[in-house]
Design a protein around this motif. Structure first.
Motif, PDB file in Angstrom:
ATOM      1  N   ALA A  71     -34.895  60.979  46.452  1.00  0.00           N
ATOM      2  CA  ALA A  71     -34.093  62.004  45.799  1.00  0.00           C
ATOM      3  C   ALA A  71     -33.160  61.372  44.767  1.00  0.00           C
ATOM      4  CB  ALA A  71     -33.299  62.787  46.839  1.00  0.00           C
ATOM      5  N   TYR A  72     -32.530  60.256  45.158  1.00  0.00           N
ATOM      6  CA  TYR A  72     -31.612  59.588  44.240  1.00  0.00           C
ATOM      7  C   TYR A  72     -32.355  59.073  43.005  1.00  0.00           C
ATOM      8  CZ  TYR A  72     -27.501  57.035  42.709  1.00  0.00           C
ATOM      9  OH  TYR A  72     -26.417  56.595  41.979  1.00  0.00           O
ATOM     10  N   GLY A  73     -33.496  58.440  43.227  1.00  0.00           N
ATOM     11  CA  GLY A  73     -34.283  57.931  42.107  1.00  0.00           C
ATOM     12  C   GLY A  73     -34.770  59.042  41.194  1.00  0.00           C
ATOM     13  N   SER A  74     -35.106  60.197  41.763  1.00  0.00           N
ATOM     14  CA  SER A  74     -35.596  61.305  40.946  1.00  0.00           C
ATOM     15  C   SER A  74     -34.493  61.851  40.048  1.00  0.00           C
ATOM     16  CB  SER A  74     -36.134  62.425  41.839  1.00  0.00           C
ATOM     17  OG  SER A  74     -35.082  63.172  42.427  1.00  0.00           O
ATOM     18  N   GLY A  75     -33.253  61.821  40.550  1.00  0.00           N
ATOM     19  CA  GLY A  75     -32.131  62.262  39.718  1.00  0.00           C
ATOM     20  C   GLY A  75     -31.947  61.362  38.512  1.00  0.00           C
ATOM     21  N   MET A  76     -32.049  60.056  38.735  1.00  0.00           N
ATOM     22  CA  MET A  76     -31.958  59.107  37.623  1.00  0.00           C
ATOM     23  C   MET A  76     -33.119  59.312  36.644  1.00  0.00           C
ATOM     24  SD  MET A  76     -30.608  55.506  39.236  1.00  0.00           S
ATOM     25  CE  MET A  76     -32.053  55.228  40.267  1.00  0.00           C
ATOM     26  N   HIS A  77     -34.317  59.541  37.202  1.00  0.00           N
ATOM     27  CA  HIS A  77     -35.498  59.746  36.361  1.00  0.00           C
ATOM     28  C   HIS A  77     -35.323  60.967  35.468  1.00  0.00           C
ATOM     29  CE1 HIS A  77     -39.755  60.017  35.244  1.00  0.00           C
ATOM     30  NE2 HIS A  77     -39.710  61.287  35.606  1.00  0.00           N
ATOM     31  N   ALA A  78     -34.871  62.078  36.038  1.00  0.00           N
ATOM     32  CA  ALA A  78     -34.671  63.298  35.249  1.00  0.00           C
ATOM     33  C   ALA A  78     -33.607  63.082  34.185  1.00  0.00           C
ATOM     34  CB  ALA A  78     -34.285  64.457  36.173  1.00  0.00           C
ATOM     35  N   ALA A  79     -32.526  62.378  34.550  1.00  0.00           N
ATOM     36  CA  ALA A  79     -31.464  62.112  33.583  1.00  0.00           C
ATOM     37  C   ALA A  79     -31.984  61.292  32.409  1.00  0.00           C
ATOM     38  CB  ALA A  79     -30.305  61.387  34.275  1.00  0.00           C
ATOM     39  N   LYS A  80     -32.827  60.305  32.676  1.00  0.00           N
ATOM     40  CA  LYS A  80     -33.375  59.472  31.608  1.00  0.00           C
ATOM     41  C   LYS A  80     -34.246  60.296  30.660  1.00  0.00           C
ATOM     42  CE  LYS A  80     -33.162  55.204  34.293  1.00  0.00           C
ATOM     43  NZ  LYS A  80     -33.943  54.185  35.060  1.00  0.00           N
ATOM     44  N   LEU A  81     -34.978  61.273  31.208  1.00  0.00           N
ATOM     45  CA  LEU A  81     -35.789  62.139  30.356  1.00  0.00           C
ATOM     46  C   LEU A  81     -34.898  62.992  29.459  1.00  0.00           C
ATOM     47  CD1 LEU A  81     -38.576  63.308  32.851  1.00  0.00           C
ATOM     48  CD2 LEU A  81     -38.704  61.511  31.122  1.00  0.00           C
ATOM     49  N   VAL A  82     -33.786  63.468  30.002  1.00  0.00           N
ATOM     50  CA  VAL A  82     -32.827  64.228  29.191  1.00  0.00           C
ATOM     51  C   VAL A  82     -32.276  63.342  28.078  1.00  0.00           C
ATOM     52  CG1 VAL A  82     -30.594  65.406  29.204  1.00  0.00           C
ATOM     53  CG2 VAL A  82     -32.184  65.753  31.102  1.00  0.00           C
ATOM     54  N   ILE A  83     -31.880  62.134  28.436  1.00  0.00           N
ATOM     55  CA  ILE A  83     -31.299  61.200  27.463  1.00  0.00           C
ATOM     56  C   ILE A  83     -32.292  60.895  26.347  1.00  0.00           C
ATOM     57  CG2 ILE A  83     -30.457  58.832  27.176  1.00  0.00           C
ATOM     58  CD1 ILE A  83     -29.442  59.136  30.169  1.00  0.00           C
ATOM     59  N   GLU A  84     -33.551  60.659  26.715  1.00  0.00           N
ATOM     60  CA  GLU A  84     -34.588  60.382  25.715  1.00  0.00           C
ATOM     61  C   GLU A  84     -34.769  61.571  24.788  1.00  0.00           C
ATOM     62  OE1 GLU A  84     -38.086  59.396  27.888  1.00  0.00           O
ATOM     63  OE2 GLU A  84     -37.281  57.499  28.648  1.00  0.00           O
ATOM     64  N   GLN A  85     -34.748  62.761  25.349  1.00  0.00           N
ATOM     65  CA  GLN A  85     -34.944  63.960  24.547  1.00  0.00           C
ATOM     66  C   GLN A  85     -33.863  64.093  23.475  1.00  0.00           C
ATOM     67  OE1 GLN A  85     -37.450  66.168  24.937  1.00  0.00           O
ATOM     68  NE2 GLN A  85     -36.785  68.183  24.249  1.00  0.00           N
ATOM     69  N   PHE A  86     -32.622  63.885  23.877  1.00  0.00           N
ATOM     70  CA  PHE A  86     -31.526  64.075  22.933  1.00  0.00           C
ATOM     71  C   PHE A  86     -31.352  62.884  22.010  1.00  0.00           C
ATOM     72  CE2 PHE A  86     -30.725  67.479  25.859  1.00  0.00           C
ATOM     73  CZ  PHE A  86     -30.265  68.497  25.017  1.00  0.00           C
ATOM     74  N   SER A  87     -31.816  61.716  22.443  1.00  0.00           N
ATOM     75  CA  SER A  87     -31.780  60.552  21.575  1.00  0.00           C
ATOM     76  C   SER A  87     -32.733  60.736  20.397  1.00  0.00           C
ATOM     77  CB  SER A  87     -32.157  59.287  22.331  1.00  0.00           C
ATOM     78  OG  SER A  87     -31.195  59.016  23.342  1.00  0.00           O
ATOM     79  N   CYS A  88     -33.865  61.382  20.687  1.00  0.00           N
ATOM     80  CA  CYS A  88     -34.854  61.623  19.645  1.00  0.00           C
ATOM     81  C   CYS A  88     -34.324  62.588  18.583  1.00  0.00           C
ATOM     82  CB  CYS A  88     -36.133  62.203  20.246  1.00  0.00           C
ATOM     83  SG  CYS A  88     -37.034  61.021  21.286  1.00  0.00           S
ATOM     84  N   LYS A  89     -33.403  63.465  19.003  1.00  0.00           N
ATOM     85  CA  LYS A  89     -32.870  64.468  18.084  1.00  0.00           C
ATOM     86  C   LYS A  89     -31.815  63.863  17.169  1.00  0.00           C
ATOM     87  CE  LYS A  89     -33.643  68.606  20.899  1.00  0.00           C
ATOM     88  NZ  LYS A  89     -33.003  69.778  21.524  1.00  0.00           N
ATOM     89  N   ASN A  90     -31.200  62.767  17.610  1.00  0.00           N
ATOM     90  CA  ASN A  90     -30.083  62.184  16.867  1.00  0.00           C
ATOM     91  C   ASN A  90     -30.534  61.148  15.845  1.00  0.00           C
ATOM     92  OD1 ASN A  90     -28.325  63.746  18.334  1.00  0.00           O
ATOM     93  ND2 ASN A  90     -28.047  62.185  19.943  1.00  0.00           N
TER      94      ASN A  90
END
Length: 454
Positions: A435-454
């Motif tokens: 569960a803890y690892g999945s939270g980090m994984h989802a957060a990294k996907l969010v970060i990648e998504q918004f990094s691509c926009k910037n």
């Protein structure tokens, strides 16, 4: 503009996701349906000392366990339950110690063999076959002339149900490899999960906008951004959302997605199993036993309360190190067995259900060892737990590994991702570390998504 992210659920996955997003400067809001954080991490103080109602174990002591640093904190006491235990035969007599060791070695040998077979032959295995089917066939081939040994191995294999949260006869053979445990030791968290939760949530709660008693009922991505709808009929706009609710909540469609989830994602949610593990703690005036654990194979001596001859399993909390030890037996229940006990009307009824088993433990005296109190879970009646415990992989499953990958990918085109033990990597499924690892994984996907926009 700082991206605003909504997280649905303040359990392990939600807390982990928030921690990672905060490090990267995101603005985070967490909506939690309960009046507390932690999800299934929760304890009871009915006894003199607290007991965990959710997880009890650290699964794996290598870096494969994403939450390892929290288990290794100085505030956490871990305990090896030990190998001093006994098994009761169907007629209620104890097997001799050498037979106990023999049976348990066979049990793990065949379970591990089935998992290895699943890893190498999954593509060709009939989806309807169970792990139990595999063990039954192999033992018949190898021990055609020893019916007693075959029966003992199969009874021992049934005990694996306490690990997966469902009857082993329902465990998919094709996807048994998804039940492969994390590498390293599995240790009992003697000090309880409260300090682990506090450490996970440290700094997070002071830096997020946390809303307790606030259930999310809708996630709308039909317009730009993500609109999160609450039970109060209030809708709040965000740039993205991570749904860290239990698999059972998704299966019950307690959160409405607009537009509807893609067919493949919906089928992944529907296809994965959801276990029914429950726990019962019974406190006695004294620890009349001197062993670490007790198992009761296919009991024939409780025909009224247990006509299905479900196996029983208990571990001793009196063997824990000071100051965590107490005269308590912890009973694990799964599947239909757990539903039977959860639905018993009174505490007295529940204690009577277990009396045929604890009364057989050497040292028990009827007039002296009357149970003092009982604490039990009822996750299968809890809507916020999704009416169950954690993911499992039942016979009939067609694409279990792919289903998990689909959940892990989420919906980046709609700025929605998922987290929870059901979204973890393979070796951490159905664990706190997962569960803890999945939270980090989802957060990294969010970060990648918004990094691509910037």
């Amino acid at each position: 503009m700082v991206p605003k992210i909504a997280i649905v659920g303040a359990g392990t996955a939600g807390i982990s996701c928030a921690r990672t997003l905060l490090k990267y400067g995101f603005e985070v809001t967490i909506f939690e349906a309960r009046n507390r954080i932690g999800g299934r991490i929760h304890d009871s103080n009915v006894f003199a000392k607290p007991v965990d109602l959710g997880p009890n174990w650290m699964h794996g002591d290598t870096l494969q366990n994403s939450a390892l640093k929290y288990f290794k904190d100085a505030s956490v006491a871990l305990h090896d339950i030990g190998s001093c235990g006994t098994i009761f035969s169907p007629n209620g007599t104890q097997y001799p110690p050498e037979k106990v060791n023999y049976i348990e070695e066979f049990m793990w040998q065949y379970v591990e063999e089935a998992i290895e077979h699943s890893k190498t032959q999954s593509a060709t295995i009939d989806p309807d076959l169970s792990l139990y089917d595999y063990v039954e066939k192999v033992t018949m081939d190898r021990y055609q002339d020893n019916a007693e040994l075959r029966e003992q191995i199969l009874m021992a294999t049934s005990i694996f149900g306490f690990y997966i949260g469902e009857d082993v006869k329902k465990q998919s053979l094709k996807f048994a490899f998804l039940e492969e445990p994390s590498p390293g030791e599995n240790l009992f968290v003697a000090s309880g999960f409260t300090s682990i939760l506090q450490n996970m949530a440290k700094e997070v709660l002071d830096n997020v906008d946390l809303h307790l008693n606030t259930a999310v009922v809708g996630v709308d991505t039909s317009e730009s951004g993500v609109l999160v709808t609450l039970t109060t009929d209030q809708s709040v706009a965000f740039d993205a959302a991570v749904v860290a609710a239990p698999l059972g909540v998704l299966k019950k469609r307690a959160i409405a997605f607009i537009p509807e989830l893609p067919q493949r994602l919906g089928s992944a949610i529907d296809s994965l199993g959801y276990g029914r593990l429950e726990k019962v703690y019974i406190r006695f005036p004294r620890p009349f036993w001197n062993m670490d654990y007790f198992e009761f194979f296919a009991p024939e001596y409780a025909p009224m309360s247990n006509p299905a001859k479900w196996p029983m399993s208990a571990i001793s909390l009196s063997q824990l190190p000071e100051p965590y030890n107490q005269p308590v037996l912890l009973w694990y229940l799964y599947g239909d067995m757990s539903q039977k006990v959860v639905n018993l009307q009174s505490d007295r009824d529940k204690i009577e259900f277990f009396e045929p088993y604890f009364s057989r433990i050497p040292g028990y005296e009827p007039g002296r060892d009357v149970p003092e109190a009982i604490v039990y879970t009822s996750w299968s009646k809890d809507p916020y737990a999704g009416y169950g415990s954690y993911s499992c992989f039942t016979a009939g499953l067609q694409e279990g590994d792919r289903d998990i990958e689909v959940l892990r990918q989420g919906l980046p085109e709609r700025r929605v991702w998922f987290a929870g033990e059901h979204c973890s990597d393979v070796l951490q499924l159905a664990t706190v570390g997962g569960a803890y690892g999945s939270g980090m994984h989802a957060a990294k996907l969010v970060i990648e998504q918004f990094s691509c926009k910037n």
